[in-house]
Design an enzyme around this catalytic site. Structure first.
Site, PDB file in Angstrom:
ATOM      1  N   LYS A 154      27.535   7.882  41.801  1.00  0.00           N
ATOM      2  CA  LYS A 154      26.114   7.674  41.986  1.00  0.00           C
ATOM      3  C   LYS A 154      25.296   8.172  40.796  1.00  0.00           C
ATOM      4  O   LYS A 154      24.138   7.819  40.643  1.00  0.00           O
ATOM      5  CB  LYS A 154      25.627   8.457  43.229  1.00  0.00           C
ATOM      6  CG  LYS A 154      26.400   8.199  44.477  1.00  0.00           C
ATOM      7  CD  LYS A 154      25.807   9.106  45.624  1.00  0.00           C
ATOM      8  CE  LYS A 154      26.706   9.030  46.831  1.00  0.00           C
ATOM      9  NZ  LYS A 154      27.482  10.251  47.025  1.00  0.00           N
ATOM     10  N   GLY A 155      25.891   9.031  40.023  1.00  0.00           N
ATOM     11  CA  GLY A 155      25.145   9.761  38.993  1.00  0.00           C
ATOM     12  C   GLY A 155      24.366   8.904  38.016  1.00  0.00           C
ATOM     13  O   GLY A 155      23.305   9.305  37.527  1.00  0.00           O
TER      14      GLY A 155
ATOM     15  N   GLU B  99      27.217   5.408  32.278  1.00  0.00           N
ATOM     16  CA  GLU B  99      27.631   6.676  32.906  1.00  0.00           C
ATOM     17  C   GLU B  99      26.548   7.729  32.710  1.00  0.00           C
ATOM     18  O   GLU B  99      25.828   7.715  31.712  1.00  0.00           O
ATOM     19  CB  GLU B  99      28.916   7.186  32.247  1.00  0.00           C
ATOM     20  CG  GLU B  99      30.192   6.750  32.937  1.00  0.00           C
ATOM     21  CD  GLU B  99      30.461   7.501  34.245  1.00  0.00           C
ATOM     22  OE1 GLU B  99      29.510   8.031  34.853  1.00  0.00           O
ATOM     23  OE2 GLU B  99      31.616   7.552  34.655  1.00  0.00           O
ATOM     24  N   ASP B 100      26.456   8.658  33.642  1.00  0.00           N
ATOM     25  CA  ASP B 100      25.554   9.794  33.421  1.00  0.00           C
ATOM     26  C   ASP B 100      26.192  10.804  32.482  1.00  0.00           C
ATOM     27  O   ASP B 100      25.541  11.347  31.605  1.00  0.00           O
ATOM     28  CB  ASP B 100      25.133  10.448  34.745  1.00  0.00           C
ATOM     29  CG  ASP B 100      26.314  10.831  35.624  1.00  0.00           C
ATOM     30  OD1 ASP B 100      27.451  10.402  35.331  1.00  0.00           O
ATOM     31  OD2 ASP B 100      26.113  11.559  36.607  1.00  0.00           O
TER      32      ASP B 100
ATOM     33  N   ASP C 277      32.970  13.609  30.757  1.00  0.00           N
ATOM     34  CA  ASP C 277      33.488  14.977  30.866  1.00  0.00           C
ATOM     35  C   ASP C 277      34.945  14.972  30.384  1.00  0.00           C
ATOM     36  O   ASP C 277      35.182  14.892  29.179  1.00  0.00           O
ATOM     37  CB  ASP C 277      33.332  15.408  32.326  1.00  0.00           C
ATOM     38  CG  ASP C 277      33.539  16.888  32.553  1.00  0.00           C
ATOM     39  OD1 ASP C 277      33.093  17.683  31.732  1.00  0.00           O
ATOM     40  OD2 ASP C 277      34.169  17.248  33.570  1.00  0.00           O
TER      41      ASP C 277
ATOM     42  N   LYS D  48      30.104  15.668  27.000  1.00  0.00           N
ATOM     43  CA  LYS D  48      30.644  17.030  26.823  1.00  0.00           C
ATOM     44  C   LYS D  48      31.990  16.898  26.129  1.00  0.00           C
ATOM     45  O   LYS D  48      33.041  16.979  26.773  1.00  0.00           O
ATOM     46  CB  LYS D  48      30.905  17.651  28.202  1.00  0.00           C
ATOM     47  CG  LYS D  48      29.789  18.427  28.818  1.00  0.00           C
ATOM     48  CD  LYS D  48      30.369  19.103  30.069  1.00  0.00           C
ATOM     49  CE  LYS D  48      29.312  19.637  30.966  1.00  0.00           C
ATOM     50  NZ  LYS D  48      29.882  20.184  32.211  1.00  0.00           N
TER      51      LYS D  48
ATOM     52  N   PHE E 185      27.493  23.645  33.347  1.00  0.00           N
ATOM     53  CA  PHE E 185      27.364  22.808  34.537  1.00  0.00           C
ATOM     54  C   PHE E 185      25.909  22.345  34.657  1.00  0.00           C
ATOM     55  O   PHE E 185      25.010  23.164  34.820  1.00  0.00           O
ATOM     56  CB  PHE E 185      27.790  23.584  35.786  1.00  0.00           C
ATOM     57  CG  PHE E 185      27.966  22.684  36.973  1.00  0.00           C
ATOM     58  CD1 PHE E 185      29.215  22.164  37.285  1.00  0.00           C
ATOM     59  CD2 PHE E 185      26.875  22.319  37.761  1.00  0.00           C
ATOM     60  CE1 PHE E 185      29.384  21.305  38.358  1.00  0.00           C
ATOM     61  CE2 PHE E 185      27.027  21.460  38.842  1.00  0.00           C
ATOM     62  CZ  PHE E 185      28.282  20.956  39.136  1.00  0.00           C
ATOM     63  N   VAL E 186      25.717  21.047  34.564  1.00  0.00           N
ATOM     64  CA  VAL E 186      24.346  20.534  34.569  1.00  0.00           C
ATOM     65  C   VAL E 186      24.056  19.684  35.798  1.00  0.00           C
ATOM     66  O   VAL E 186      24.944  19.030  36.341  1.00  0.00           O
ATOM     67  CB  VAL E 186      24.018  19.739  33.282  1.00  0.00           C
ATOM     68  CG1 VAL E 186      23.837  20.664  32.096  1.00  0.00           C
ATOM     69  CG2 VAL E 186      25.076  18.682  32.987  1.00  0.00           C
TER      70      VAL E 186
ATOM     71  N   ASP F 254      24.626  15.959  40.129  1.00  0.00           N
ATOM     72  CA  ASP F 254      24.496  16.752  41.355  1.00  0.00           C
ATOM     73  C   ASP F 254      25.319  18.016  41.366  1.00  0.00           C
ATOM     74  O   ASP F 254      26.260  18.180  40.580  1.00  0.00           O
ATOM     75  CB  ASP F 254      24.940  15.909  42.554  1.00  0.00           C
ATOM     76  CG  ASP F 254      26.451  15.738  42.603  1.00  0.00           C
ATOM     77  OD1 ASP F 254      27.033  15.347  41.578  1.00  0.00           O
ATOM     78  OD2 ASP F 254      27.053  16.033  43.658  1.00  0.00           O
TER      79      ASP F 254
ATOM     80  N   ARG G 225      20.074  15.721  42.380  1.00  0.00           N
ATOM     81  CA  ARG G 225      20.102  14.486  41.580  1.00  0.00           C
ATOM     82  C   ARG G 225      18.696  14.066  41.188  1.00  0.00           C
ATOM     83  O   ARG G 225      18.493  13.427  40.169  1.00  0.00           O
ATOM     84  CB  ARG G 225      20.755  13.348  42.374  1.00  0.00           C
ATOM     85  CG  ARG G 225      22.238  13.527  42.638  1.00  0.00           C
ATOM     86  CD  ARG G 225      22.831  12.205  43.102  1.00  0.00           C
ATOM     87  NE  ARG G 225      24.127  12.361  43.741  1.00  0.00           N
ATOM     88  CZ  ARG G 225      25.296  12.371  43.098  1.00  0.00           C
ATOM     89  NH1 ARG G 225      25.321  12.274  41.793  1.00  0.00           N
ATOM     90  NH2 ARG G 225      26.423  12.483  43.755  1.00  0.00           N
TER      91      ARG G 225
HETATM   92  C1  PRP Z   1      30.934  12.255  37.384  1.00  0.00           C
HETATM   93  C2  PRP Z   1      30.283  11.352  36.345  1.00  0.00           C
HETATM   94  C3  PRP Z   1      31.427  10.563  35.804  1.00  0.00           C
HETATM   95  C4  PRP Z   1      32.592  11.505  35.943  1.00  0.00           C
HETATM   96  C5  PRP Z   1      32.903  12.113  34.624  1.00  0.00           C
HETATM   97  O1  PRP Z   1      31.001  11.573  38.582  1.00  0.00           O
HETATM   98  O2  PRP Z   1      29.310  10.533  36.908  1.00  0.00           O
HETATM   99  O3  PRP Z   1      31.646   9.385  36.537  1.00  0.00           O
HETATM  100  O4  PRP Z   1      32.218  12.532  36.867  1.00  0.00           O
HETATM  101  O5  PRP Z   1      33.973  12.995  34.755  1.00  0.00           O
HETATM  102  P1  PRP Z   1      35.321  12.809  33.984  1.00  0.00           P
HETATM  103  O6  PRP Z   1      34.975  12.438  32.572  1.00  0.00           O
HETATM  104  O7  PRP Z   1      35.936  14.187  34.067  1.00  0.00           O
HETATM  105  O8  PRP Z   1      36.152  11.785  34.650  1.00  0.00           O
HETATM  106  P2  PRP Z   1      31.308  12.266  39.984  1.00  0.00           P
HETATM  107  O9  PRP Z   1      32.766  12.064  40.311  1.00  0.00           O
HETATM  108  O10 PRP Z   1      30.835  13.681  39.958  1.00  0.00           O
HETATM  109  O11 PRP Z   1      30.481  11.371  40.992  1.00  0.00           O
HETATM  110  P3  PRP Z   1      28.895  11.164  41.121  1.00  0.00           P
HETATM  111  O12 PRP Z   1      28.453  10.353  39.941  1.00  0.00           O
HETATM  112  O13 PRP Z   1      28.741  10.426  42.412  1.00  0.00           O
HETATM  113  O14 PRP Z   1      28.255  12.537  41.159  1.00  0.00           O
END
Ligand code: PRP
Length: 183
Positions: free
Chosen positions: A45-46, A101-102, A105, A133, A154-155, A161, A167
């Site tokens: 959802k991010g 993507e938001d 990571d 990151k 952690f943001v 979220d 969010r």
């Molecule tokens: C977050 C973000 C990416 C992913 C990145 O999503 O939106 O999709 O993690 O992490 P990675 O590079 O370690 O794979 P999350 O699973 O937290 O879901 P959300 O967007 O619904 O919060």
């Protein structure tokens, strides 16, 4: 920051800086795809806030879709296995796809998504990420359009979220939990 957001203490990126950078990224996309259509795919959802703002700043024929994935464990040492929760509504064959993507990571989510989307034969496939990151990366992926490179903190906010909360913050904030707050 109001009382509803007491835990999220420190602003890392102000809304004004986000707005400016989103416009700059959109200008770059508009230049890169001049005269063509782009198809934005938001990763739920991010990414929904970033996608909504970015899409409105892109001066091209633009369509949007969403995809949703979940990972088993999010840590560097977890399996990081990703599974599909919600697929796209429409075909991407022959389209200029920009995956939105938001945050990037570990990169595992992106690696998985790029793999399944490439199989569907888009004309082109690029990645726009508001935040990156790089210090957390465990697989070699990178964004083509990156808003901000940030340290390993952690943001929350602007889509990101903590346990589904925060969010809707307008700024990106470093999350600082306080033990006396109900979760
Ligand atoms: C977050 C973000 C990416 C992913 C990145 O999503 O939106 O999709 O993690 O992490 P990675 O590079 O370690 O794979 P999350 O699973 O937290 O879901 P959300 O967007 O619904 O919060």
């Amino acid at each position: 920051m109001g009382a509803r957001n007491r835990e999220a203490q420190r602003v890392l990126i102000r809304r004004s800086a986000i707005e400016k950078r989103v416009k700059a990224v959109a200008r770059k996309i508009t230049r890169d795809y001049k005269g063509q259509r782009v198809h934005l795919i938001g990763v739920l959802k991010g990414a929904c806030f970033f996608l909504a703002d970015l899409a409105r700043e892109i001066d091209l024929e633009t369509s949007i879709d969403f995809i949703s994935v979940a990972s088993y464990g999010k840590g560097r040492d977890s399996s990081g296995q990703v599974r599909l929760l919600k697929d796209l509504d429409t075909s991407i064959a022959g389209l200029n796809v920009i995956l939105v993507e938001d945050i990037l990571d570990t990169g595992r989510t992106l690696l998985y998504l790029l793999r399944i989307l490439r199989q569907r034969k888009p004309k082109s496939l690029r990645v726009a990420a508001l935040l990156d990151k790089p210090s957390r990366r465990v697989v070699p992926v990178k964004g083509d359009y990156v808003g901000f490179t940030i340290p390993n903190e952690f943001v929350v906010g602007y889509g990101l979220d903590f346990a589904e909360r925060y969010r809707n913050l307008k700024d990106v904030c470093v999350f600082a939990p306080s033990s006396d707050q109900p979760q």
